[in-house]
Design an enzyme around this catalytic site. Structure first.
Site, PDB file in Angstrom:
ATOM      1  N   CYS A 118       0.823  -1.215   0.000  1.00  0.00           N
ATOM      2  CA  CYS A 118       0.000   0.000   0.000  1.00  0.00           C
ATOM      3  C   CYS A 118       0.858   1.267   0.000  1.00  0.00           C
ATOM      4  CB  CYS A 118      -0.879   0.038   1.248  1.00  0.00           C
ATOM      5  SG  CYS A 118      -2.173  -1.194   1.325  1.00  0.00           S
ATOM      6  N   GLU A 157       0.502   3.961   1.842  1.00  0.00           N
ATOM      7  CA  GLU A 157       0.812   4.496   3.178  1.00  0.00           C
ATOM      8  C   GLU A 157       2.021   3.817   3.785  1.00  0.00           C
ATOM      9  OE1 GLU A 157      -2.027   3.354   1.943  1.00  0.00           O
ATOM     10  OE2 GLU A 157      -3.787   4.206   2.937  1.00  0.00           O
TER      11      GLU A 157
HETATM   12  N1  THU Z   1      -4.333   0.292  -1.215  1.00  0.00           N
HETATM   13  C1  THU Z   1      -3.490   1.212  -0.664  1.00  0.00           C
HETATM   14  O1  THU Z   1      -2.489   1.615  -1.284  1.00  0.00           O
HETATM   15  N2  THU Z   1      -3.777   1.673   0.585  1.00  0.00           N
HETATM   16  C2  THU Z   1      -4.840   1.284   1.335  1.00  0.00           C
HETATM   17  O2  THU Z   1      -4.948   1.671   2.498  1.00  0.00           O
HETATM   18  C3  THU Z   1      -5.857   0.406   0.740  1.00  0.00           C
HETATM   19  C4  THU Z   1      -5.509  -0.229  -0.552  1.00  0.00           C
HETATM   20  C5  THU Z   1      -4.018  -0.230  -2.561  1.00  0.00           C
HETATM   21  C6  THU Z   1      -3.595  -1.675  -2.579  1.00  0.00           C
HETATM   22  C7  THU Z   1      -3.963  -2.078  -3.990  1.00  0.00           C
HETATM   23  O3  THU Z   1      -2.884  -1.754  -4.845  1.00  0.00           O
HETATM   24  C8  THU Z   1      -5.144  -1.175  -4.332  1.00  0.00           C
HETATM   25  O4  THU Z   1      -5.148  -0.135  -3.382  1.00  0.00           O
HETATM   26  C9  THU Z   1      -6.492  -1.887  -4.301  1.00  0.00           C
HETATM   27  O5  THU Z   1      -6.687  -2.539  -3.097  1.00  0.00           O
END
Ligand code: THU
Length: 160
Positions: free
Chosen positions: A73, A75
């Site tokens: 992710c 974050e």
């Molecule tokens: N994702 C994030 O980058 N941060 C989050 O807190 C939730 C999900 C991303 C992971 C994946 O690449 C995409 O969003 C769909 O889940």
């Protein structure tokens, strides 16, 4: 038996125009970071911008993988990079936003559970709350004073 009530207060702004210019700028930096996402599988680009106490901004975006669970992710990419580059520097704020393929998610996108836990670790490490600034593609902005508000009954090292 008693019942326990857990509540949190979240500041709701109608748009980034209502934010301080510093917060609006951090949110824009998160939006710019979202453009660097590698998200060919979900087409859901997430951007984060961390503001450190020394004024440095550390961006992060989601990086996906054909082996889906390997994905990281935005974050956590941002906060781990900040911790690796500035290990002793407290984190003041994190702005989180998205650029979605549909482009019409007009409610704030909160961090997933794993990212909440990861971000909270650095509140503990630096003994300082981290403010969260959240927006979707557009629309309202939520400001949360501390991860403790988004993660009640959290797990920390006091249990180890
Ligand atoms: N994702 C994030 O980058 N941060 C989050 O807190 C939730 C999900 C991303 C992971 C994946 O690449 C995409 O969003 C769909 O889940």
């Amino acid at each position: 038996m008693q019942k326990m009530n857990i509540s949190a207060e979240i500041a709701v702004y109608e748009s980034p125009a209502e934010l301080s210019s510093a917060d609006a700028q951090l949110l824009q930096q998160a939006k710019d970071a979202a453009e660097t996402a590698y998200a060919p599988y979900s087409n859901f680009k997430v951007g984060a911008a961390l503001l450190l106490e020394n004024g440095t901004v550390v961006p992060g975006s989601n990086q996906e993988n054909a082996a889906f669970p390997v994905t990281m992710c935005a974050e956590r990419n941002a906060i781990f990079a900040a911790s690796a580059q500035y290990p002793n520097m407290p984190i003041a704020k994190i702005a989180i936003t998205i650029v979605s393929q549909k482009g019409n998610i007009n409610k704030p996108v909160p961090p997933c559970g794993s990212c909440r836990q990861a971000i909270y670790e650095y509140e503990i490490r630096h003994k300082q709350d981290i403010e969260l600034i959240l927006q979707g593609d557009s629309g309202q902005v939520y400001i949360v004073d501390t991860m403790k508000d988004l993660l009640p009954l959290l797990f920390d090292s006091s249990y180890l």
